[in-house]
Design a protein around this motif. Structure first.
Motif, PDB file in Angstrom:
ATOM      1  N   PHE A 183       0.994  -1.228   0.062  1.00  0.00           N
ATOM      2  CA  PHE A 183      -0.015   0.097  -0.162  1.00  0.00           C
ATOM      3  C   PHE A 183       0.939   1.332  -0.078  1.00  0.00           C
ATOM      4  O   PHE A 183       1.817   1.323   0.650  1.00  0.00           O
ATOM      5  CB  PHE A 183      -0.847   0.079   1.195  1.00  0.00           C
ATOM      6  N   ASP A 184       0.524   2.062  -0.784  1.00  0.00           N
ATOM      7  CA  ASP A 184       1.322   3.542  -0.846  1.00  0.00           C
ATOM      8  C   ASP A 184       0.645   4.464  -0.365  1.00  0.00           C
ATOM      9  O   ASP A 184      -0.134   5.387  -0.865  1.00  0.00           O
ATOM     10  CB  ASP A 184       1.489   3.989  -2.238  1.00  0.00           C
ATOM     11  N   GLY A 185       0.668   4.329   1.024  1.00  0.00           N
ATOM     12  CA  GLY A 185      -0.237   5.454   1.990  1.00  0.00           C
ATOM     13  C   GLY A 185      -1.515   5.163   2.039  1.00  0.00           C
ATOM     14  O   GLY A 185      -2.386   4.206   1.418  1.00  0.00           O
ATOM     15  N   ASP A 186      -2.267   6.318   2.681  1.00  0.00           N
ATOM     16  CA  ASP A 186      -4.063   6.107   2.531  1.00  0.00           C
ATOM     17  C   ASP A 186      -4.528   6.118   1.191  1.00  0.00           C
ATOM     18  O   ASP A 186      -3.806   6.417   0.011  1.00  0.00           O
ATOM     19  CB  ASP A 186      -4.464   7.008   3.407  1.00  0.00           C
ATOM     20  N   ARG A 187      -5.780   6.180   1.239  1.00  0.00           N
ATOM     21  CA  ARG A 187      -6.273   5.577  -0.198  1.00  0.00           C
ATOM     22  C   ARG A 187      -6.075   6.750  -1.253  1.00  0.00           C
ATOM     23  O   ARG A 187      -5.873   6.374  -2.322  1.00  0.00           O
ATOM     24  CB  ARG A 187      -8.024   5.605   0.091  1.00  0.00           C
ATOM     25  N   VAL A 237      -7.935  -3.902  -1.538  1.00  0.00           N
ATOM     26  CA  VAL A 237      -8.654  -4.299  -0.266  1.00  0.00           C
ATOM     27  C   VAL A 237     -10.041  -5.500  -0.486  1.00  0.00           C
ATOM     28  O   VAL A 237      -9.933  -6.394  -0.007  1.00  0.00           O
ATOM     29  CB  VAL A 237      -9.359  -2.925   0.382  1.00  0.00           C
ATOM     30  N   ARG A 238     -10.592  -5.153  -1.553  1.00  0.00           N
ATOM     31  CA  ARG A 238     -11.996  -6.157  -1.639  1.00  0.00           C
ATOM     32  C   ARG A 238     -11.387  -7.316  -2.137  1.00  0.00           C
ATOM     33  O   ARG A 238     -11.929  -8.402  -1.634  1.00  0.00           O
ATOM     34  CB  ARG A 238     -12.632  -5.424  -3.062  1.00  0.00           C
ATOM     35  N   ASN A 239     -10.164  -7.302  -2.997  1.00  0.00           N
ATOM     36  CA  ASN A 239      -9.726  -8.714  -3.216  1.00  0.00           C
ATOM     37  C   ASN A 239      -9.156  -9.484  -2.235  1.00  0.00           C
ATOM     38  O   ASN A 239      -9.231 -10.808  -1.991  1.00  0.00           O
ATOM     39  CB  ASN A 239      -8.579  -8.501  -4.534  1.00  0.00           C
ATOM     40  N   ARG A 286      -7.751   2.414   8.568  1.00  0.00           N
ATOM     41  CA  ARG A 286      -8.761   1.844   7.636  1.00  0.00           C
ATOM     42  C   ARG A 286      -8.406   0.460   7.292  1.00  0.00           C
ATOM     43  O   ARG A 286      -9.464  -0.241   7.155  1.00  0.00           O
ATOM     44  CB  ARG A 286      -8.310   2.745   6.282  1.00  0.00           C
ATOM     45  N   LEU A 287      -7.366   0.010   7.204  1.00  0.00           N
ATOM     46  CA  LEU A 287      -6.930  -1.514   6.935  1.00  0.00           C
ATOM     47  C   LEU A 287      -7.595  -2.101   8.219  1.00  0.00           C
ATOM     48  O   LEU A 287      -7.904  -3.305   8.019  1.00  0.00           O
ATOM     49  CB  LEU A 287      -5.418  -1.611   6.852  1.00  0.00           C
ATOM     50  N   GLY A 288      -7.442  -1.785   9.168  1.00  0.00           N
ATOM     51  CA  GLY A 288      -7.924  -2.575  10.592  1.00  0.00           C
ATOM     52  C   GLY A 288      -9.533  -2.820  10.517  1.00  0.00           C
ATOM     53  O   GLY A 288      -9.965  -3.749  10.832  1.00  0.00           O
ATOM     54  N   ALA A 348      -0.566  -0.551  15.102  1.00  0.00           N
ATOM     55  CA  ALA A 348      -1.053  -1.826  14.428  1.00  0.00           C
ATOM     56  C   ALA A 348      -1.261  -2.922  15.384  1.00  0.00           C
ATOM     57  O   ALA A 348      -2.120  -3.569  15.408  1.00  0.00           O
ATOM     58  CB  ALA A 348       0.128  -2.077  13.286  1.00  0.00           C
ATOM     59  N   LEU A 349      -0.131  -2.919  16.494  1.00  0.00           N
ATOM     60  CA  LEU A 349      -0.533  -3.801  17.555  1.00  0.00           C
ATOM     61  C   LEU A 349      -1.813  -3.644  18.236  1.00  0.00           C
ATOM     62  O   LEU A 349      -2.447  -4.763  18.761  1.00  0.00           O
ATOM     63  CB  LEU A 349       0.755  -3.795  18.553  1.00  0.00           C
ATOM     64  N   GLU A 350      -2.040  -2.312  18.534  1.00  0.00           N
ATOM     65  CA  GLU A 350      -3.455  -2.175  19.325  1.00  0.00           C
ATOM     66  C   GLU A 350      -4.474  -2.710  18.651  1.00  0.00           C
ATOM     67  O   GLU A 350      -5.618  -3.269  18.854  1.00  0.00           O
ATOM     68  CB  GLU A 350      -3.734  -0.841  19.427  1.00  0.00           C
ATOM     69  N   LEU A 351      -4.498  -2.594  17.234  1.00  0.00           N
ATOM     70  CA  LEU A 351      -5.786  -3.246  16.371  1.00  0.00           C
ATOM     71  C   LEU A 351      -5.463  -4.620  16.024  1.00  0.00           C
ATOM     72  O   LEU A 351      -6.496  -5.153  15.643  1.00  0.00           O
ATOM     73  CB  LEU A 351      -5.690  -2.515  14.993  1.00  0.00           C
ATOM     74  N   GLY A 352      -4.448  -5.471  16.479  1.00  0.00           N
ATOM     75  CA  GLY A 352      -4.462  -6.819  16.361  1.00  0.00           C
ATOM     76  C   GLY A 352      -3.579  -7.353  15.331  1.00  0.00           C
ATOM     77  O   GLY A 352      -3.393  -8.726  15.037  1.00  0.00           O
TER      78      GLY A 352
END
Length: 383
Positions: free
Chosen positions: A175-179, A200-202, A234-236, A279-283
């Motif tokens: 991923f190159d940064g946010d959307r 993301v959908r795939n 967003r990914l989380g 990232a760790l907080e989100l799992g």
């Protein structure tokens, strides 16, 4: 040796150890008794290589037009999404036969009985038949597992299932940064279209039909830096973090005209630390720091434990030179060229990347980020 907030950390080829002040000399070295215990516990000994690491470019073409790609030969002078690339080749059944014969011979020479394949490109899924055939036939010569580096724009649920059935266990996606940043940078080669939502959908759809795990690489540059915090959240929300490893990588310059002006400053190290903790907080999984290890693929100039093979059967020392003219170190048909003729062509991971900062600055950045992560993992009971 790294000095944490409340403890010392030893990072060796055999693992990570937490040390107290009494184990360390005033100048930051190991006291003899501590070193003796670490050696006895295997901390100075690299893990035994158990699988032959085979990287195969199933297609050197790519359906995206990322301006920083190390397989570009220049920038798109028109400012579009079609930078010139390495020559287009495609893996065939005949070349697969040669690759597997070469692999059998190399595995026998070092006594390895297991095979780990990386499906690579270009974009490997521009040749799905080649990917599937390679994995299916490789299973006939050795117990085989595989992973893949893909942009995931072509990954359908059906294809994900078929690849998994043939040994694919994980996929690395960038991923190159946010959307908004991603859709400006990581674009379709044909029309410059954005790819974030499709990727993301795939991933979501492939995860519904397979147990594949995902490594999500976040490219960090002056173009993406300010959107990374939002991207993590967003990914989380969109993906299952428990099946994903998240890691952050500053884009380096490989001489194709792409400049990353983001330096390894205090701001960048504190940002990496903040991103890892969120990232760790989100799992998500965040890879634990470790000692510098020799790459099994490119770390031995004789290709002892692995090989990188382009789609036409040409051998390279590393991913970064595969498919590039004048960087060949042999072919799968004839084997490696004599070492005297390939010394200048045998490069290891990131040898071609250049930075505007000296080695001491880069090392200080890595040590700062690694120490903060180890401290946090220990304090939160995750180590």
């Amino acid at each position: 040796m790294l000095r944490g907030e409340r403890t010392w950390w030893f990072l060796g080829p055999g693992g990570v150890a937490r040390l107290a002040d009494r184990h360390v000399t005033p100048d930051g070295g190991l006291r003899p008794e501590a070193e003796q215990r670490l050696r006895a516990s295997g901390m100075f000994t690299a893990a035994t290589v158990r699988s032959y690491a085979l990287t195969v470019l199933t297609s050197t073409h790519c359906n995206l037009g990322c301006g920083y790609c190390f397989q570009n030969t220049a920038q798109d002078l028109a400012g579009g999404s079609r930078p010139p690339r390495i020559a287009r080749t495609r893996l065939t059944s005949e070349t697969i036969t040669s690759i597997l014969g070469f692999t059998e011979r190399r595995m026998a020479a070092v006594g390895l009985e297991r095979l780990r394949i990386l499906l690579f490109g270009g974009e490997p899924l521009l040749n799905p038949r080649g990917c599937l055939e390679l994995l299916e036939r490789a299973a006939d010569i050795a117990p085989t597992s595989a992973w893949m580096i893909s942009n995931a724009t072509l990954l359908t649920p059906s294809l994900a299932r078929r690849l998994h059935d043939r040994g694919l266990t994980s996929v690395q996606v960038t991923f190159d940064g946010d959307r908004d940043d991603h859709d400006r940078i990581r674009v379709g080669r044909a029309d410059g279209s954005g790819t974030f939502d499709k990727i993301v959908r795939n991933i979501v759809k492939a995860s519904e039909v397979t147990p594949l795990r995902w490594t999500l690489r976040v490219n960090v540059s002056q173009e993406t830096f300010h959107g990374v915090d939002a991207l993590i959240d967003r990914l989380g929300a969109a993906l299952d973090p428990t099946r994903c490893t998240l890691y952050f990588a500053r884009i380096g310059d490989v001489g194709v005209g792409y400049a990353n002006s983001l330096l390894h400053t205090g701001e960048l190290s504190s940002a990496f630390t903040r991103w890892q903790r969120r990232a760790l907080e989100l799992g998500f999984t965040v890879n634990r720091p470790g000692g510098r290890k020799t790459c099994v693929t490119c770390g031995h100039t004789d290709g002892r434990y692995g090989a990188v093979v382009s789609a036409d059967g040409t051998l390279a020392s590393c991913w970064e030179t595969a498919g590039k003219p004048d960087w060949e170190v042999g072919t799968v048909a004839d084997g490696y060229l004599p070492g005297a003729g390939t010394g200048d062509r045998w490069i290891a991971c990131q040898d071609l990347y250049s930075y505007d900062e000296d080695a001491r600055t880069l090392a200080r950045f890595r040590d700062t980020v690694d120490t903060a992560l180890l401290d946090h993992l220990h304090e939160t009971g995750r180590l």
